[in-house]
Design an enzyme around this catalytic site. Structure first.
Site, PDB file in Angstrom:
ATOM      1  N   GLY A 180       0.869  -1.168   0.000  1.00 44.97           N
ATOM      2  CA  GLY A 180       0.000   0.000   0.000  1.00 44.97           C
ATOM      3  C   GLY A 180       0.900   1.211   0.000  1.00 44.97           C
ATOM      4  N   ALA A 181       0.600   2.204  -0.820  1.00 49.55           N
ATOM      5  CA  ALA A 181       1.515   3.328  -0.992  1.00 49.55           C
ATOM      6  C   ALA A 181       1.937   3.951   0.332  1.00 49.55           C
ATOM      7  CB  ALA A 181       0.862   4.383  -1.888  1.00 49.55           C
ATOM      8  N   TYR A 207      -6.526  -4.916  -8.873  1.00 47.68           N
ATOM      9  CA  TYR A 207      -7.007  -4.608  -7.527  1.00 47.68           C
ATOM     10  C   TYR A 207      -8.415  -5.154  -7.293  1.00 47.68           C
ATOM     11  CZ  TYR A 207      -3.166  -1.238  -7.443  1.00 47.68           C
ATOM     12  OH  TYR A 207      -1.929  -0.648  -7.473  1.00 47.68           O
ATOM     13  N   TYR A 208      -8.632  -5.658  -6.077  1.00 51.52           N
ATOM     14  CA  TYR A 208      -9.953  -6.088  -5.622  1.00 51.52           C
ATOM     15  C   TYR A 208     -10.187  -5.416  -4.264  1.00 51.52           C
ATOM     16  CZ  TYR A 208      -9.510  -9.491  -9.352  1.00 51.52           C
ATOM     17  OH  TYR A 208      -9.353 -10.074 -10.595  1.00 51.52           O
ATOM     18  N   ALA A 215       8.476   2.035  -6.358  1.00 52.96           N
ATOM     19  CA  ALA A 215       9.653   2.898  -6.443  1.00 52.96           C
ATOM     20  C   ALA A 215       9.317   4.330  -6.039  1.00 52.96           C
ATOM     21  CB  ALA A 215      10.225   2.875  -7.859  1.00 52.96           C
ATOM     22  N   ASP A 265       7.061   5.253  -3.919  1.00 57.32           N
ATOM     23  CA  ASP A 265       6.904   5.279  -2.463  1.00 57.32           C
ATOM     24  C   ASP A 265       8.274   5.302  -1.789  1.00 57.32           C
ATOM     25  OD1 ASP A 265       4.177   5.005  -3.012  1.00 57.32           O
ATOM     26  OD2 ASP A 265       4.299   2.818  -2.903  1.00 57.32           O
TER      27      ASP A 265
END
Length: 316
Positions: free
Chosen positions: A33-34, A103-104, A255, A257
């Site tokens: 997660g960012a 993504y889900y 990268a 992040d």
């Protein structure tokens, strides 16, 4: 607390083989997660950082909170939702330099974040509040939560750092531009990429992108240029800082992040903007060499070793 960040972290499944995911029958489980990527990056570099989020009351949520806590991040303000699930996503490694993400996350626990989930005193004690453009895209309540966190930060003299981190699939282009521009106007530091400058302002020139953000209210803008490096801009000066060459890019996801973590770490250590961006470039480069969002994030010793080796090469 040095930095507080807010956002969703999900369980990441990656096939153990390359190629089309349809043929995979074994997966490895990781987390990404960012915002938590940035938090972990900062913790590895020796800083105190807190992460605000929400997870489901399920095994995935318990696993990821335990993992992030184990990386040295304070998770005391993470809430558990009794009805909604923890989000998941898949990373498909089709071939070298071809990584696709699915993504889900619709209806996830984190998408139900609201202003009541914030601890104002917790945010007020930080030096920086880090937010991205992903969280406000998840729901109206998430947007309200981010705006409230920013207001708390500004009322208490906490610097706001904003990474637009555009996710086109999460919302309409009109809504995205409006919200991201509003958040950027309230931020002290903005960390856009070229693609985000093109989306927001129709500009691809780094200097023009930075001018747009500066005119919108930011005091510092760092435009990320991928492997080339990054350029920083203020109302007084600007400079291009070259990146670090990587022999082979294994996984570019995360990268940006890493870049944010490296840059914030530099500011916290009192580095000048040029050196903070130089460190940001280095951390981002490290991330691309390892499969996974956080697995390649370096610690302080690795970064120090990199710079020492570079300085020795220059002296020869």
């Amino acid at each position: 607390m040095d930095v507080v960040t807010i956002g969703e972290t999900m369980v990441l499944f990656t096939p153990n083989t390359t190629g089309f995911m349809r043929y995979a029958n074994q997966f490895s489980m990781k987390f990404g997660g960012a915002e938590s990527n940035v938090a972990i990056g900062l913790a590895r570099l020796g800083h105190q950082v807190g992460w605000i989020s929400k997870v489901g009351n399920d095994e995935f949520g318990k696993a990821l909170v335990s993992f992030i806590k184990g990386e040295g991040v304070d998770v005391s303000r993470v809430k558990v939702d009794q009805t909604l699930p923890t989000g998941i996503y898949f990373k498909e490694l089709r071939r070298a330099n071809d990584v696709r993400v699915y993504y889900y996350r619709r209806g996830s626990a984190a998408s139900a974040l609201s202003k009541v989930d914030l601890d104002g005193e917790y945010i007020a004690k930080a030096k920086y509040l880090h937010v991205t453009g992903i969280t406000p895209a998840l729901s109206d309540s998430c947007e309200d939560t981010i705006l409230e966190a920013i207001e708390i930060a500004k009322m208490n003299g906490v610097q706001v750092v904003f990474d637009p981190n555009l996710r086109r699939k999460l919302w309409s282009e009109e809504k995205a531009r409006s919200v991201l521009l509003n958040i950027a106007s309230k931020a002290d530091i903005v960390l856009p990429g070229i693609s985000e400058g093109e989306f927001m302002f129709g500009e691809s020139d780094p200097k023009k992108i930075a001018e747009c953000y500066l005119n919108n209210g930011a005091s510092t803008v760092v435009v990320k240029l991928g492997a080339k490096g990054a350029s920083y801009y203020t109302n007084k000066d600007y400079e291009f800082v070259p990146g670090y060459p990587v022999d082979q890019v294994v996984d570019p996801v995360g990268a940006g992040d890493g870049f944010a973590a490296g840059f914030l770490s530099g500011l916290l250590k009192g580095l000048c903007l040029q050196d903070a961006v130089k460190q940001a470039n280095a951390v981002g480069a490290f991330v691309t060499t390892v499969n996974g969002d956080v697995e390649g994030l370096p610690d302080a010793e690795e970064i120090e070793g990199l710079f020492n080796n570079i300085n020795q090469d220059v002296d020869r």
